[in-house]
Design an enzyme around this catalytic site. Sequence first.
Site: not given
Length: 199
Positions: A102-103, A118, A183, A76, A185, A20, A120, A156
């Site tokens: 995914r980290i 990113n 909303t 990874r 975001e 989204s 968060h 983060d």
Amino acid sequence: MPAVSNSSKNIVILISGSGSNMAAIVEAADKGRWAERYGARVAAVLSNKPEAAGLDFARERGLSVAVVDHRSHDSRESFDAALMAEIDQHSPALVVLAGFMRILTPGFVSHYEGRLVNIHPSLLPAFTGLKTHQRAIEAGCKFAGCTVHKVTAELDHGEYLDQAVVPILPGDTPEALAARVLTQEHRIYPLAVEKLISA
């Protein structure tokens, strides 16, 4: 003003689910004429899950789509190397994590240093990691929200680009709070991306 035929600022968006936030960015790019105004476009949408619903939206919009399934890699590092190879085909000016669960390894983060962002679902630096809405409610917080930030090797963390605040209401559930935060975001993530590509 004519459209830019060869956009120099390619945006690659990574998703794992509904996409989204990716959809909000794609729609903002179209509505805001990013190609004409900034020479920027969403060049590709990538997912680590072939069943990610957001891929259907991307295909319908005519975007380049690829899947790098983390389940087919035994480490990874192997997954991140394959993901980087796919991303780098698009020469990205910006790599946008939009619900990408995914980290990422330090090597991946270093490779895209300064180009990796990113969103968060908390008001960082509070509630890094998972279950942010449940933890905010349990802590008795009066407010929650979301943060757009540059990605560093520390989970983060990184420079904050934008934040939005929502109230935590009496009787809130994590699901109700998550929907209210989402909303916001959808509002701030496209704005933060546009600010970066217009610089």
